[in-house]
Enzyme design. Structure first.
Site, mmCIF file in Angstrom:
data_model
loop_
_atom_site.group_PDB
_atom_site.id
_atom_site.type_symbol
_atom_site.label_atom_id
_atom_site.label_comp_id
_atom_site.label_asym_id
_atom_site.label_seq_id
_atom_site.Cartn_x
_atom_site.Cartn_y
_atom_site.Cartn_z
ATOM 1 N N CYS A 79 0.863 -1.180 0.000
ATOM 2 C CA CYS A 79 0.000 0.000 0.000
ATOM 3 C C CYS A 79 0.896 1.225 0.000
ATOM 4 C CB CYS A 79 -0.919 0.008 1.208
ATOM 5 S SG CYS A 79 -1.933 1.497 1.308
ATOM 6 N N CYS A 232 -5.240 5.643 -4.042
ATOM 7 C CA CYS A 232 -4.511 4.380 -3.894
ATOM 8 C C CYS A 232 -3.084 4.651 -4.344
ATOM 9 C CB CYS A 232 -5.156 3.280 -4.737
ATOM 10 S SG CYS A 232 -4.227 1.725 -4.754
#
Length: 330
Positions: A79, A232
């Site tokens: 991430c 993201c």
């Protein structure tokens, strides 16, 4: 149990430092905790996109290990927005400004960068490894071994897609503004993240990208295991890579790219190693929203009636930054 509510470009998480617990959570407890506290309707203070579990690294060469547990309890390999917040947490815990963080597939370089604005703490994170292979992507498209700016008739008669793992899988389409904000992204992404779809059986992050100007793009993402998200980090990194590869002459290696998203802004750079492989720098905010205390047993039961929630004040600074700086980029 102590938690830290954080976000990078509005992609929000709860950091859980398991070294602070009496004993580490079991896998079942960690999955259940994420499902309970991240729920946007019944979770902790509006929920989050996931939980970032922090533990000791596998050796002395790394300062700590990050695991990414999505809101649905599934685990992501990386991430980009999350690692920046973990980097800041570990930096402040260990009084270091440059070090490595262990992730599922690689030990990644992170470092403190100059603030974007007063109160906007910034970290840079390495995004790698990068792969275009169907195997790394879990992709099944007419026997293709890679997909770069090609049609997938089952998904759209007009759009062209590129697929890249960084290391979690991303499917990217460059679109006009009407398509960016329309319903196609939700339609395609929800199908590709439904059980039984034959193209990406394990799901995939899907992004629509609009080119705003030279070295300036807007990325909207439907994240696997989360749904629509403010941002993201790996999607913005993957989109930057495809922008450099597909829009020759508008951007190049080592050029800084401004990436806007529904939650804010980051900067990226695309690099290439001597062996031809790529990696990206992801540079953006690492905002600490609040310190949180809650009984573990209560959290696992979804009971958040007795929670200590202490705002840091950083969110106000971030919102001011978005209003005064990011909006001017559009």
């Amino acid at each position: 149990m102590k938690l830290l509510k954080v976000h990078g470009s509005g992609n929000d998480f709860f950091i859980l430092d398991q070294s602070k617990l009496e004993k580490p959570l079991s896998e079942a407890e960690l999955k259940l905790l994420a499902q309970k506290i991240c729920d946007r309707k019944s979770g902790l203070h509006g929920g989050s996109d996931g939980v970032l579990s922090v533990t000791a690294g596998h050796n002395d060469a790394v300062v700590g290990k990050m695991r990414v547990i999505n809101a649905d309890g599934s685990e992501a390999s990386m991430c980009g927005n999350g690692i920046r917040t973990v980097a800041r947490y570990l930096s402040e815990q260990n009084n270091q400004n440059a070090f490595k963080v262990e992730t599922m597939q690689a030990d990644l370089e992170v470092k403190r960068e100059p603030d974007f604005a007063p109160g906007i703490t910034v970290f840079e994170a390495e995004i790698s490894p990068v792969s275009f292979t169907a195997k790394a992507l879990g992709m099944h498209v007419a026997g293709k071994e890679k997909l770069v700016n090609e049609s997938i008739p089952e998904l759209s008669a007009t759009l062209k897609f590129s697929a890249v793992a960084v290391p979690n899988p991303h499917l990217i389409a460059f679109v006009d503004h009407a398509t960016l904000i329309g319903e196609e992204l939700g339609r395609i992404a929800s199908y590709l993240n439904s059980k039984g779809n034959p193209i990406f059986p394990d799901g995939v992050n899907v992004s629509f990208v609009e080119v705003l100007a030279k070295n300036k793009i807007f990325v909207r993402t439907y994240e696997r295991g989360v749904g629509f998200t403010n941002a993201c980090g790996t999607a913005m990194s993957a989109s930057s890579l495809m922008y450099v590869l597909l829009f020759t002459g508008k951007s190049g290696l080592e050029e800084k790219i401004t990436v806007l998203n529904p939650g804010g802004m980051v900067k990226t750079k695309v690099h290439q190693r001597a062996d031809g492989s790529y990696w990206m720098s992801l540079i953006g905010n690492a905002t600490f929203v609040a310190t949180v205390e809650v009984e573990l047993s209560a959290a696992l039961a979804g009971d958040f009636s007795q929670v200590s929630w202490q705002e840091t004040g950083e969110q106000k600074a971030y919102e001011h930054f978005v209003r005064s700086v990011v909006k001017n980029e559009l």
